[in-house]
Write an enzyme that holds these catalytic residues in place. Sequence first.
Site, mmCIF file in Angstrom:
data_model
loop_
_atom_site.group_PDB
_atom_site.id
_atom_site.type_symbol
_atom_site.label_atom_id
_atom_site.label_comp_id
_atom_site.label_asym_id
_atom_site.label_seq_id
_atom_site.Cartn_x
_atom_site.Cartn_y
_atom_site.Cartn_z
ATOM 1 N N SER A 75 0.828 -1.210 0.000
ATOM 2 C CA SER A 75 0.000 0.000 0.000
ATOM 3 C C SER A 75 0.861 1.259 0.000
ATOM 4 C CB SER A 75 -0.903 -0.006 1.234
ATOM 5 O OG SER A 75 -1.505 1.266 1.379
ATOM 6 N N MET A 110 -8.766 8.663 -0.233
ATOM 7 C CA MET A 110 -9.627 9.055 0.895
ATOM 8 C C MET A 110 -10.236 10.437 0.649
ATOM 9 S SD MET A 110 -7.175 7.986 4.063
ATOM 10 C CE MET A 110 -6.165 6.518 4.005
ATOM 11 N N HIS A 152 -8.230 1.410 -3.997
ATOM 12 C CA HIS A 152 -9.159 1.243 -2.870
ATOM 13 C C HIS A 152 -9.798 2.594 -2.579
ATOM 14 C CE1 HIS A 152 -9.528 0.206 1.722
ATOM 15 N NE2 HIS A 152 -10.699 0.378 1.141
ATOM 16 N N MET A 199 -11.853 4.920 -0.596
ATOM 17 C CA MET A 199 -12.469 5.131 0.726
ATOM 18 C C MET A 199 -13.167 6.475 0.702
ATOM 19 S SD MET A 199 -9.514 3.683 3.209
ATOM 20 C CE MET A 199 -8.275 3.737 1.962
ATOM 21 N N GLY A 217 -8.687 4.234 6.976
ATOM 22 C CA GLY A 217 -8.340 5.645 7.097
ATOM 23 C C GLY A 217 -6.891 5.886 7.474
ATOM 24 N N GLY A 264 -2.797 4.051 8.202
ATOM 25 C CA GLY A 264 -1.868 2.924 8.190
ATOM 26 C C GLY A 264 -1.381 2.651 9.601
ATOM 27 N N GLY A 265 -0.694 1.544 9.782
ATOM 28 C CA GLY A 265 -0.029 1.255 11.051
ATOM 29 C C GLY A 265 -0.923 0.874 12.203
ATOM 30 N N GLY A 306 -4.892 -4.238 6.222
ATOM 31 C CA GLY A 306 -4.741 -3.599 7.526
ATOM 32 C C GLY A 306 -3.998 -4.449 8.533
ATOM 33 N N GLY A 307 -2.872 -3.932 8.998
ATOM 34 C CA GLY A 307 -2.104 -4.640 10.029
ATOM 35 C C GLY A 307 -1.466 -5.930 9.544
ATOM 36 N N GLY A 351 1.073 -2.164 4.178
ATOM 37 C CA GLY A 351 1.623 -0.815 4.069
ATOM 38 C C GLY A 351 2.872 -0.649 4.887
HETATM 39 C C1 DX5 Z 1 -6.134 1.692 5.668
HETATM 40 C C2 DX5 Z 1 -5.723 1.413 4.262
HETATM 41 C C3 DX5 Z 1 -4.641 0.414 4.143
HETATM 42 C C4 DX5 Z 1 -3.357 0.827 4.805
HETATM 43 C C5 DX5 Z 1 -2.759 -0.412 5.400
HETATM 44 O O1 DX5 Z 1 -7.177 2.546 5.668
HETATM 45 O O2 DX5 Z 1 -6.832 0.932 3.501
HETATM 46 O O3 DX5 Z 1 -4.424 0.024 2.802
HETATM 47 O O4 DX5 Z 1 -2.437 1.418 3.929
HETATM 48 O O5 DX5 Z 1 -1.670 -0.049 6.162
HETATM 49 P P1 DX5 Z 1 -0.977 -1.016 7.208
HETATM 50 O O6 DX5 Z 1 -0.497 -2.222 6.417
HETATM 51 O O7 DX5 Z 1 0.131 -0.200 7.744
HETATM 52 O O8 DX5 Z 1 -2.010 -1.399 8.213
HETATM 53 ZN ZN ZN Z 2 -6.426 0.006 1.503
#
Ligand code: DX5
Ligand code: ZN
Length: 214
Positions: free
Chosen positions: A6, A35, A64, A66, A140, A142-143, A174-175, A195
């Site tokens: 990501s 987003m 993606h 959002m 919304g 990362g991390g 996610g995660g 990500g």
């Molecule tokens: C969250 C995004 C993810 C994000 C994942 O809203 O849709 O794609 O980049 O990030 P990590 O892998 O750090 O959870």
């Molecule tokens: Zn995503």
Amino acid sequence: MLLAPSLLAANFANLEAEMKWFNQSTADWLHLDVMDGVFVPNISFGFPVLKHVARICQKPLDVHMMIVQPEKFIAEVKALGAYLMNVHYEACTHLHRVIWEIHEAGMKAGVTLNPSTPISVLQDIAADVDLVLLMSVNPGFGGQKFITHTLQKIAELRQLLDRTGSKALIEVDGGVNLDTGRQLRAAGADVLVSGSYVFSAPDPIQACAALSAL
Ligand code: DX5
Ligand code: ZN
């Protein structure tokens, strides 16, 4: 295992360098998180930025969305040359029409579910989509920490796909790291989005290789 790093976790001041290693990695798709500050409480990047990324990215784009009313931007996503457009179930009043419009534009169509949305809502749309994206964090940012309930949802989704004759891939976002990735693989996921784990790794190419090999 298919892998879609990501871009949200990239160094935005040096996207060209990020794309350089990305193009050489085992990653299958580039995951792009758009987003709007309305559907999710954050803003990432928009089409003027993505246009330049798309030009130097040599792998298929997994977009993606959002945002509310994602159907307004089907032409923009198509113009990027995207392979797949993911829209949220929670953001589409007329989901069947949106999926149809994405296909009409010549792209694969994915439907995304927030962590609190049950798998059962896919009953009447599963056969029409190419992919289901399960959020394993609230979208919304990362991390964030992986929500383990996602593992049960994958099993339930697999049953629904079989029952409805759907060939949709199961993607999880996610995660995702090596540990949660291994659990997701065992639970039956087909595509992993990652990500921060990939982009903050000392050697991102190696991090991709490890996830791809799961
Ligand atoms: C969250 C995004 C993810 C994000 C994942 O809203 O849709 O794609 O980049 O990030 P990590 O892998 O750090 O959870
Ligand atoms: Zn995503």
